[in-house]
Design an enzyme around this catalytic site. Sequence first.
Site, PDB file in Angstrom:
ATOM      1  CB  THR A  17      -0.915  -0.006   1.252  1.00  0.00           C
ATOM      2  OG1 THR A  17      -1.766  -1.136   1.153  1.00  0.00           O
ATOM      3  CG2 THR A  17      -1.747   1.241   1.356  1.00  0.00           C
ATOM      4  CB  THR A  55       1.419  -3.417   6.741  1.00  0.00           C
ATOM      5  OG1 THR A  55       0.115  -3.683   6.230  1.00  0.00           O
ATOM      6  CG2 THR A  55       1.776  -1.970   6.557  1.00  0.00           C
ATOM      7  CG  ASP A  56      -1.274  -7.921   4.892  1.00  0.00           C
ATOM      8  OD1 ASP A  56      -1.551  -6.925   5.603  1.00  0.00           O
ATOM      9  OD2 ASP A  56      -2.062  -8.405   4.072  1.00  0.00           O
ATOM     10  CE  LYS A 107      -1.561  -5.176   9.167  1.00  0.00           C
ATOM     11  NZ  LYS A 107      -1.815  -5.205   7.733  1.00  0.00           N
TER      12      LYS A 107
HETATM   13  N1  GLU Z   1      -1.898  -6.999   1.680  1.00  0.00           N
HETATM   14  C1  GLU Z   1      -1.045  -6.114   0.989  1.00  0.00           C
HETATM   15  C2  GLU Z   1       0.381  -6.213   1.482  1.00  0.00           C
HETATM   16  O1  GLU Z   1       0.662  -6.542   2.616  1.00  0.00           O
HETATM   17  C3  GLU Z   1      -1.493  -4.674   1.017  1.00  0.00           C
HETATM   18  C4  GLU Z   1      -1.641  -4.109   2.396  1.00  0.00           C
HETATM   19  C5  GLU Z   1      -0.495  -3.267   2.835  1.00  0.00           C
HETATM   20  O2  GLU Z   1       0.407  -2.913   2.102  1.00  0.00           O
HETATM   21  O3  GLU Z   1      -0.506  -2.919   3.989  1.00  0.00           O
HETATM   22  O4  GLU Z   1       1.256  -5.970   0.686  1.00  0.00           O
END
Ligand code: GLU
Length: 424
Positions: free
Chosen positions: A84, A160-161, A238
């Site tokens: 993101t 972030t995942d 997280k």
């Molecule tokens: N799920 C995706 C990822 O971890 C998008 C969410 C995000 O970037 O926080 O890359």
Amino acid sequence: MAKIGDKVSVEHKDKRYDGILMPSEEDSKDILILKLVNGYNIGFDKKETKVKVLESAREYKFPSAKLTKDKKLPKIVIITTGGTITSKVDYKTGAVHPLIRPEELLAQVPELSKIANIEIKNPFAVLSEDMTSKNWRDLAKEVMKALNSDAIGVIVTHGTDTLAYTASALSFMIKDLNKPVALVGGQRSSDRGSFDGALNLICAAYYCCSDIAEVSVVMHGTSSDDYCLAIPGTKARKMHTSRRDAFRPVNSLPFAKIYNKGMIELIRKDFNKRSTGKVKLDNKFEKKVALVKFAPGQGPGVVDYYAKQGYKGIILEGTGLGHVAITGLNSWIKSIQQAVKKGIFVGITSQCLYGRTDLFVYSNGRKLLDAGCIQLGDMLPETAYIKLGWALAHVKNSEDVKKLMLENISKEISEKEDPKSYLY
Ligand code: GLU
């Protein structure tokens, strides 16, 4: 022919619908998706529609800022990997665009160019749930190159995942760390007022100017835009799906609070200090490792499966102090014994996350130890999983694997718990 983003009218079963043509899902290309004027999306079987273009889509240009060079400023390398933080939603089509041109990132966070001269690398762009050990290895190589250049520090932007897994991987794969390495993500994309990536990047840039030569996750400390935490890469997790302060240290204090104007408040002093040496790449990784969560009522078939598939190590997330079922039909003892006999490393962590495993307290814990499990103290399950893949690529003999897994290599194991670290 209508293109994505065009304003169209769709005729379907004698009814007309006006809206913007949206991209179809990868696995359902025969479905036409239309964003109606009221904002709702509607799907049609393409074969049953007649489409007329009302207005062609105007090409959308993301704002970009000039990459400048100020001789008085140091250099920071930003390595983008996807997620993101480097994406932008085009509200016209609803599509998410990867924002990887340096000029576009700088336009989102102009403050960066006042802190340092930024150089951007993009070895790959994936959603972080699609990361593989190859990505970790490639990224470590890219980080190594940047650390051995004239840059003062490195920022890795990441979804972030699974950002914390990558933070662990870098913590083990780079030896003799000489400069700060910050991992940064964003819970909101850059076109939203609540975009958190800007503060995270600014704080990460200040972190790169510090003497903390550690791999840290640098993300919002609170849900306001006041400061970020620099959390040891092996102790970050997280803990919330959507909050901007989702990343918390577990069984550890953060290294520092980094305020939005650049003030750094040290919370710990036991960090590795900046040095002038070169780093070494140590990115070998054994892919045949698994992370398994135990739940009551669940038998040990999963252990048998991995053993049969030739896996070399399994990290179990047990209950409480590190338990799994040991009586009746669901007992895991026999499967674990057989796996260990085959030379598979079976490590025990706790699904409590906070605290440490202790298999000496109850007799069922002792049975697990007798079966050959190794308890991994306060190491996070995800960190243990990454460390095991890394360790198994270095040593083969069970005793050596055990020794390496119990050695504190990158602050993944703490001797004792600081009471202030609980729910920090
Ligand atoms: N799920 C995706 C990822 O971890 C998008 C969410 C995000 O970037 O926080 O890359």
